[in-house]
Write an enzyme that holds these catalytic residues in place. Structure first.
Site, PDB file in Angstrom:
ATOM      1  N   CYS A 180      -7.058   3.843   3.591  1.00 28.17           N
ATOM      2  CA  CYS A 180      -5.751   4.484   3.751  1.00 28.17           C
ATOM      3  C   CYS A 180      -5.750   5.532   4.853  1.00 28.17           C
ATOM      4  CB  CYS A 180      -5.279   5.078   2.428  1.00 28.17           C
ATOM      5  SG  CYS A 180      -6.301   6.445   1.845  1.00 28.17           S
ATOM      6  N   ARG A 236       2.654   1.189   6.865  1.00 32.56           N
ATOM      7  CA  ARG A 236       3.306   2.251   6.092  1.00 32.56           C
ATOM      8  C   ARG A 236       4.775   2.349   6.519  1.00 32.56           C
ATOM      9  NH1 ARG A 236       0.426   6.505   3.873  1.00 32.56           N
ATOM     10  NH2 ARG A 236       2.478   7.053   3.042  1.00 32.56           N
TER      11      ARG A 236
END
Ligand code: CP
Ligand code: NVA
Length: 307
Positions: free
Chosen positions: A263, A291
Site C-alpha cells: 500500500c 487509489r
C-alpha cells in the site's frame, strides 16, 4: 449500496464488484479524455488526524476530475483538535458538504461520524481498516490477473488495518487468503470471526511466511509499525525482523509470476527487500494509481445522482 463506506465487512460481494467495475470505467474515461464530471458542484470534506500522501492527493484530484471540490481539514487545526464532539462536527459538515472522508485512529469515531452525518462518510484509514486501499488492491489484482475468484492472496506481516481489510475483501471476492504474522500480532478478532464463517474460499493463519506464501498468486505486505505505533517500533522490529519479510525466498514459494502489492509507504530492508520491491514496482505503482480510480467510483456511487 449503503450510505457510507466504513469497512469492507459492511459490503456484499456484489457491492465490491460494482465498485470495481465502475472503477475500471473511471480509469478508461480518464485515460481517454472522456468527460465524467458526475459530481459537479459537490464538495467533499477530508478530515485527516494522521499523515497522508496518496489518500489526500487521490481524493482531492478525484473530486476535481469528477467536477467537484475537496477541502482539507487537519484534525489539529480544526475544532476537532480542541475537542468538539464528533456528532456536532458531523452535523455541521453535513450542512455545507456532500460527503466526508476521514482518516483517524479509532474505527468507532468513523462509525459515530456516519451515524450523525446525513451525508456519506468514507473511511480513509483507521487502526482497524483501510477499505479504499483494498478496493484499489483488488482492482489492480483483477487488472493484472483478469479475475479474483480462485486466486490465492497471501499477506505477510502485522495483523493491522491492511491485513484486516485484505482478509475481508479477498474472501468476499472468492480468493483464498493466508496470513503469516508473529504471535501477538494477529488480525482483529472480528475479522477472524468473519473468516471463520466463510464457505468456499479458504482462510489460513500461519506463523511461517513460506507456508503462507505457498502457491500464492499475490503476495502483500505492509509496515511493521503503523501510524500511531511509533513508540512500539523497536519492540516490533524484534518481533518481525529477519522473518516477516517479502524476499526472494518468499517469492520462490509463491507461484511463478506472482504479483506483489504494497500500500506504501514501504520500508525497504524491513517488510520487503529492495530487490523484490523494484522487481514489482510496476504493479505496486499501478496499485497506488488505482487509489484514484477506485475512490472516484466510490465517490460517484455514494455522492452522485445515478440514472
Ligand atoms: N497507502 C496510503 O494510504 O497512503 P497514504 O498514507 O500516503 O495516504
Ligand atoms: N498500516 C499502515 C498503512 C499506511 C497506509 C498504517 O496504518 O500506518
Amino acid at each position: 449500496m449503503q450510505k457510507d463506506l466504513l469497512k469492507l465487512l459492511d459490503l456484499t460481494r456484489e457491492d465490491i464488484t460494482k465498485i470495481l467495475n465502475v472503477a475500471d470505467q473511471m480509469k478508461y474515461n480518464q485515460k481517454h479524455g472522456l468527460i465524467h464530471n458526475y459530481l459537479q458542484g459537490k464538495t467533499l470534506a477530508m478530515i485527516f488526524e494522521k499523515n497522508s500522501t496518496r489518500t489526500r492527493v487521490s481524493f482531492e484530484v478525484g473530486m476535481y476530475q469528477l467536477g467537484g471540490h475537496a477541502l482539507f481539514l487537519s484534525g489539529k487545526e480544526s475544532q476537532i483538535g480542541r475537542g468538539e464532539p464528533i456528532e456536532d462536527t458531523a452535523r455541521v459538515l453535513a450542512r455545507y458538504c456532500d460527503g466526508i472522508m476521514i482518516r483517524t485512529y479509532r474505527q468507532e469515531e468513523v462509525e459515530e461520524l456516519a451515524k450523525y452525518a446525513s451525508i456519506p462518510v468514507i473511511n480513509g484509514l483507521t487502526d482497524f481498516a483501510h477499505p479504499c486501499q483494498v478496493l484499489a488492491d483488488l482492482m489492480t489484482i483483477r487488472e493484472h490477473m483478469t479475475r479474483l475468484e480462485g486466486l490465492k492472496l497471501c499477506f505477510i506481516g502485522d495483523g493491522n488495518n491492511m491485513a484486516n481489510s485484505l482478509i475481508v475483501g479477498g474472501l468476499k471476492c472468492g480468493m483464498d487468503v493466508s496470513v503469516a504474522c508473529p504471535e501477538g500480532y494477529e488480525p482483529d478478532q472480528q475479522v477472524l470471526d468473519f473468516a471463520g464463517t466463510v464457505t468456499g474460499a479458504k482462510f489460513a493463519l500461519c506463523r511461517d511466511p513460506l507456508e503462507a506464501a505457498e502457491h500464492a498468486d499475490v503476495v502483500i505486505t505492509d509496515v511493521w509499525a503503523s501510524m500511531g505505533q511509533e513508540e512500539e517500533k523497536e519492540r516490533r522490529q524484534k518481533a518481525f525482523g529477519g522473518l516477516y519479510q517479502v524476499n526472494e525466498a518468499v517469492m520462490a514459494a509463491a507461484r511463478p509470476g506472482a504479483m506483489v502489492q504494497h500500500c506504501l509507504p514501504a520500508h525497504r530492508g524491513e517488510e520487503i527487500t529492495t530487490e523484490v520491491f523494484e522487481a514489482h514496482a510496476g504493479e505496486i505503482f499501478d496499485e497506488a494509481e488505482n487509489r484514484l480510480h477506485a475512490q472516484k467510483a466510490v465517490l460517484y456511487l455514494l455522492m452522485g445522482e445515478q440514472v
